[in-house]
Structure formats: C-alpha cells, structure tokens
Motif scaffolding. Structure first.
Motif, PDB file in Angstrom:
ATOM      1  N   ILE A   1     109.630 -56.443  35.216  1.00 23.07           N
ATOM      2  CA  ILE A   1     108.320 -56.020  35.730  1.00 23.07           C
ATOM      3  C   ILE A   1     107.722 -54.937  34.835  1.00 23.07           C
ATOM      4  O   ILE A   1     106.538 -55.001  34.488  1.00 23.07           O
TER       5      ILE A   1
ATOM      6  N   ILE B   1     104.208 -55.368  32.746  1.00 26.25           N
ATOM      7  CA  ILE B   1     103.108 -54.425  32.953  1.00 26.25           C
ATOM      8  C   ILE B   1     102.778 -53.696  31.659  1.00 26.25           C
ATOM      9  O   ILE B   1     101.604 -53.507  31.328  1.00 26.25           O
TER      10      ILE B   1
ATOM     11  N   ASP C   1     105.588 -48.520  35.594  1.00 24.31           N
ATOM     12  CA  ASP C   1     104.874 -49.282  36.616  1.00 24.31           C
ATOM     13  C   ASP C   1     103.715 -48.478  37.192  1.00 24.31           C
ATOM     14  O   ASP C   1     102.624 -49.004  37.400  1.00 24.31           O
TER      15      ASP C   1
ATOM     16  N   SER D   1      96.415 -58.181  41.072  1.00 24.16           N
ATOM     17  CA  SER D   1      97.758 -58.724  40.830  1.00 24.16           C
ATOM     18  C   SER D   1      98.617 -57.737  40.052  1.00 24.16           C
ATOM     19  O   SER D   1      99.815 -57.597  40.325  1.00 24.16           O
ATOM     20  N   ILE D   2      98.027 -57.028  39.102  1.00 23.56           N
ATOM     21  CA  ILE D   2      98.777 -56.011  38.364  1.00 23.56           C
ATOM     22  C   ILE D   2      99.144 -54.849  39.279  1.00 23.56           C
ATOM     23  O   ILE D   2     100.259 -54.322  39.211  1.00 23.56           O
TER      24      ILE D   2
ATOM     25  N   LEU E   1     101.999 -56.053  41.475  1.00 30.85           N
ATOM     26  CA  LEU E   1     103.218 -56.107  40.658  1.00 30.85           C
ATOM     27  C   LEU E   1     103.733 -54.699  40.363  1.00 30.85           C
ATOM     28  O   LEU E   1     104.953 -54.463  40.396  1.00 30.85           O
ATOM     29  N   SER E   2     102.834 -53.768  40.130  1.00 35.43           N
ATOM     30  CA  SER E   2     103.232 -52.381  39.877  1.00 35.43           C
ATOM     31  C   SER E   2     103.905 -51.767  41.105  1.00 35.43           C
ATOM     32  O   SER E   2     104.946 -51.102  40.989  1.00 35.43           O
TER      33      SER E   2
ATOM     34  N   LEU F   1     105.367 -53.378  43.534  1.00 33.33           N
ATOM     35  CA  LEU F   1     106.652 -54.065  43.678  1.00 33.33           C
ATOM     36  C   LEU F   1     107.679 -53.493  42.702  1.00 33.33           C
ATOM     37  O   LEU F   1     108.837 -53.254  43.069  1.00 33.33           O
ATOM     38  N   GLY F   2     107.256 -53.241  41.474  1.00 28.18           N
ATOM     39  CA  GLY F   2     108.160 -52.648  40.476  1.00 28.18           C
ATOM     40  C   GLY F   2     108.621 -51.257  40.863  1.00 28.18           C
ATOM     41  O   GLY F   2     109.791 -50.898  40.671  1.00 28.18           O
TER      42      GLY F   2
END
Length: 138
Positions: free
Chosen positions: A17, A21, A78, A95-96, A99-100, A102-103
């Motif tokens: 991840i 990123i 992240d 989405s980024i 994802l950030s 989540l990371g």
C-alpha cells in the motif's frame, strides 16, 4: 511462530500500500516513475520490508523495534498520500484516500504485532533462563 507470520503478512500488505501510494504521489507531481528519486524511494520501501521479514524470521532481539519503526514509516507515507492527493473529491482522490486510511490502519496493526513480537521475545528469554537454571515451570 504464529506472530512471525502475522508480522510478515501485515508488513507485506502495508509495504504494498505504501509503495502504491508513493508511486501515485510521484506520478501526480509529474515525476518520471523511472527516475532515480522514485526508484530509490521504492527500493527503500522494499528493503525495509525485507529487513523486517528477515529479523522476524530470525527472531532477533530488536526485531520488534525495527518492525514498529518500519510500520511508522509506512504509516507516514500513507498519511502523506492522504493529505496531498489532488483532487480530493474525484473518484481517483477518494480511492487514494481510502487506500491511505486502510494502509494506516494496517500499519497500526503491524505496530501492535511488533509490540507482541518484543513481548514474546522477553517471555521466551525468561522461560529459557528458568529452564537453564533447573527451574522448570509447569
């Protein structure tokens, strides 16, 4: 041994991840993804994961500390992506951001397993010391 596989798994997911990123952020800034700066940073992220994996597998004394520091580094990468993604309201930006987040969560779980890694090392050391002195625990 169960904690070692969790450390390796969570650090791998966190590394992937953070790498994605990081590459997206470099691309957003218009940096060539094959430039020296990008390759050096991507290489550092991967090498840090290799170090965590090797130390976890070898059960070295300071492996928990290294795991915690590397997870903090991944979480910082992240978070950097979370605050610098542009445009934030687009599907790409959202989405980024997801994802950030989540990371960051996975990195925090990795930090927890790093703490458990250190605790388990101390417990094993105390148990081995007790059995070496003839004081078997039942």
């Amino acid at each position: 041994m169960k904690n070692v596989s969790k450390v390796i798994a969570f650090s791998l997911i966190s590394m992937i991840i953070a790498l994605v990123i990081d590459l997206v952020m470099f691309h957003q800034m218009g940096t060539n993804l094959l430039s020296e700066e990008v390759l050096w940073r991507a290489g550092l992220i991967v090498v840090l994961w290799i170090v965590v994996t090797a130390l976890a597998a070898l059960r070295m004394r300071f492996c928990g500390y290294v795991t915690i520091l590397v997870m903090l580094y991944y979480a910082a990468a992240d978070f950097g992506g979370f605050i610098t993604v542009s445009p934030k309201s687009s599907a790409y930006g959202l989405s980024i951001e997801v994802l950030s987040i989540l990371g960051i969560i996975i990195s925090v779980v990795g930090i927890w397993y790093g703490i458990q890694q250190r605790r388990q090392y101390d417990v094993d050391r105390i148990n081995n010391r007790g059995s070496a002195n003839g004081n078997q625990r039942k």
